[in-house]
Structures are given as structure tokens and as C-alpha cells.
Design a protein around this motif. Sequence first.
Motif, PDB file in Angstrom:
ATOM      1  N   GLN A  41     -10.252 -12.680  27.140  1.00 22.14           N
ATOM      2  CA  GLN A  41      -8.958 -12.392  27.745  1.00 22.14           C
ATOM      3  C   GLN A  41      -7.858 -13.130  26.997  1.00 22.14           C
ATOM      4  OE1 GLN A  41      -8.936 -10.518  30.634  1.00 22.14           O
ATOM      5  NE2 GLN A  41      -6.740 -10.409  30.671  1.00 22.14           N
ATOM      6  N   CYS A  44      -3.073 -11.130  30.469  1.00 20.14           N
ATOM      7  CA  CYS A  44      -3.483 -10.563  31.750  1.00 20.14           C
ATOM      8  C   CYS A  44      -2.656  -9.303  32.010  1.00 20.14           C
ATOM      9  CB  CYS A  44      -3.255 -11.611  32.837  1.00 20.14           C
ATOM     10  SG  CYS A  44      -3.833 -11.121  34.465  1.00 20.14           S
ATOM     11  N   ALA A  48      -2.314  -7.728  37.843  1.00 17.37           N
ATOM     12  CA  ALA A  48      -3.649  -8.300  38.051  1.00 17.37           C
ATOM     13  C   ALA A  48      -3.609  -9.812  38.238  1.00 17.37           C
ATOM     14  CB  ALA A  48      -4.549  -7.979  36.861  1.00 17.37           C
ATOM     15  N   CYS A  50      -6.041 -12.563  36.875  1.00 17.99           N
ATOM     16  CA  CYS A  50      -7.129 -12.718  35.921  1.00 17.99           C
ATOM     17  C   CYS A  50      -7.730 -14.105  36.100  1.00 17.99           C
ATOM     18  CB  CYS A  50      -6.617 -12.532  34.506  1.00 17.99           C
ATOM     19  SG  CYS A  50      -5.843 -10.909  34.284  1.00 17.99           S
ATOM     20  N   LYS A  52     -10.807 -16.813  34.875  1.00 25.73           N
ATOM     21  CA  LYS A  52     -11.854 -17.183  33.921  1.00 25.73           C
ATOM     22  C   LYS A  52     -12.959 -17.876  34.705  1.00 25.73           C
ATOM     23  CE  LYS A  52     -12.658 -19.377  29.480  1.00 25.73           C
ATOM     24  NZ  LYS A  52     -12.050 -20.132  28.373  1.00 25.73           N
ATOM     25  N   TRP A  63     -13.828 -13.479  31.593  1.00 29.81           N
ATOM     26  CA  TRP A  63     -12.602 -13.215  32.358  1.00 29.81           C
ATOM     27  C   TRP A  63     -12.817 -12.011  33.248  1.00 29.81           C
ATOM     28  CZ3 TRP A  63      -8.110 -15.943  32.644  1.00 29.81           C
ATOM     29  CH2 TRP A  63      -7.890 -16.934  31.681  1.00 29.81           C
ATOM     30  N   LYS A  64     -12.293 -12.055  34.453  1.00 26.62           N
ATOM     31  CA  LYS A  64     -12.321 -10.936  35.394  1.00 26.62           C
ATOM     32  C   LYS A  64     -10.888 -10.595  35.784  1.00 26.62           C
ATOM     33  CE  LYS A  64     -16.726 -11.273  35.494  1.00 26.62           C
ATOM     34  NZ  LYS A  64     -17.475 -10.448  34.611  1.00 26.62           N
ATOM     35  N   ASP A  65     -10.552  -9.321  35.797  1.00 27.12           N
ATOM     36  CA  ASP A  65      -9.241  -8.854  36.239  1.00 27.12           C
ATOM     37  C   ASP A  65      -9.385  -8.306  37.651  1.00 27.12           C
ATOM     38  OD1 ASP A  65      -8.626  -9.395  33.616  1.00 27.12           O
ATOM     39  OD2 ASP A  65      -8.364  -7.312  33.021  1.00 27.12           O
ATOM     40  N   TYR A  67      -7.587  -6.618  40.891  1.00 27.60           N
ATOM     41  CA  TYR A  67      -6.406  -5.848  41.265  1.00 27.60           C
ATOM     42  C   TYR A  67      -6.291  -5.626  42.764  1.00 27.60           C
ATOM     43  CZ  TYR A  67      -5.813  -4.575  36.357  1.00 27.60           C
ATOM     44  OH  TYR A  67      -5.613  -4.613  35.007  1.00 27.60           O
ATOM     45  N   TYR A  83      -6.890 -19.486  35.872  1.00 25.40           N
ATOM     46  CA  TYR A  83      -6.382 -18.203  36.368  1.00 25.40           C
ATOM     47  C   TYR A  83      -5.053 -17.888  35.710  1.00 25.40           C
ATOM     48  CZ  TYR A  83      -2.999 -20.571  39.424  1.00 25.40           C
ATOM     49  OH  TYR A  83      -1.962 -21.332  39.901  1.00 25.40           O
ATOM     50  N   ASP A 112      -0.077 -19.472  34.704  1.00 26.89           N
ATOM     51  CA  ASP A 112      -1.278 -19.637  33.893  1.00 26.89           C
ATOM     52  C   ASP A 112      -1.719 -21.084  34.074  1.00 26.89           C
ATOM     53  OD1 ASP A 112      -3.237 -19.797  31.945  1.00 26.89           O
ATOM     54  OD2 ASP A 112      -2.007 -18.962  30.352  1.00 26.89           O
TER      55      ASP A 112
END
Length: 129
Positions: A41, A44, A48, A50, A52, A63-65, A67, A83, A112
Motif C-alpha cells: 500500500q 489509500c 477508504a 486502510c 496495515k 494492507w487492507k482497504d 470501505y 492506519y 496517517d
Amino acid sequence: MALSNIKGRVAAVSVAGAAALALGAGVAPAQASAPAEVSVQKSCPSGALCVKLRNTSTGKSTWKDLYYCKNWYISGKWVPTRYINNQTRGTKAKFKNHDRRTILTTAAPYADRNVAHSVGVRTWYIKPC
């Protein structure tokens, strides 16, 4: 190093990152893990949250997004470490324990930040809204 070599390496990392995201792991719906030394990632997507996640068994990160406004379950072997909140202005996400009590509220977008963990407290759910 020649510019063409740099472009080739960036392309290889991008392809590896895309392949890693297609494999699956960690958060429902599952996506893949990537080596800890390569951050898949870089930014982002708009709208979203995001996150980690680090695998406590292997040390690898992914990383995950997120929504959708729901409680996302985090598998026991995954720990959020960072995040990026790139949601709608003013929207804050919540990291929750096993009782779904809030243990961390994110800063408003664009934020961030590293995720600090208290001893004995684990994130079980993340609600991005």
C-alpha cells in the motif's frame, strides 16, 4: 543505476504486490499478505480506511482497504500496526476489543498514523465509520 533498471524494479514490485493482494488472508473479506519489507500500500484510495496488519506468527505485513460501515473481524494472528484514514471529511474509525468496546478512535481524514497497543489489549474489530 540506469532509469530503465529502476522502472523494471518498480514494475516487479507492483506486480508482486498485486499478486499478493489476490491470494487472501487476515480480515473478512480476506486478502493476501505481503513480505514485511515490501509495503504493498503506497496510498489509500479515496473513501477508504486502510489498515496495515502484521501477522504475529510470520512477521509479514499486508494492507487492507475497508470501505463498508460495519464491524470488520480481525483474525487472532493479525495485529494492526498503522492506519491511513482517507474517508469522507470528519469520519473517524474505531478499533474495538473482543467486547466491541472502542480502544482507539482514529484521527479525522487525512490521517496517517501508527497504532499503539496497550499490554493485554488486542483489536478484534475495526469499524471504519
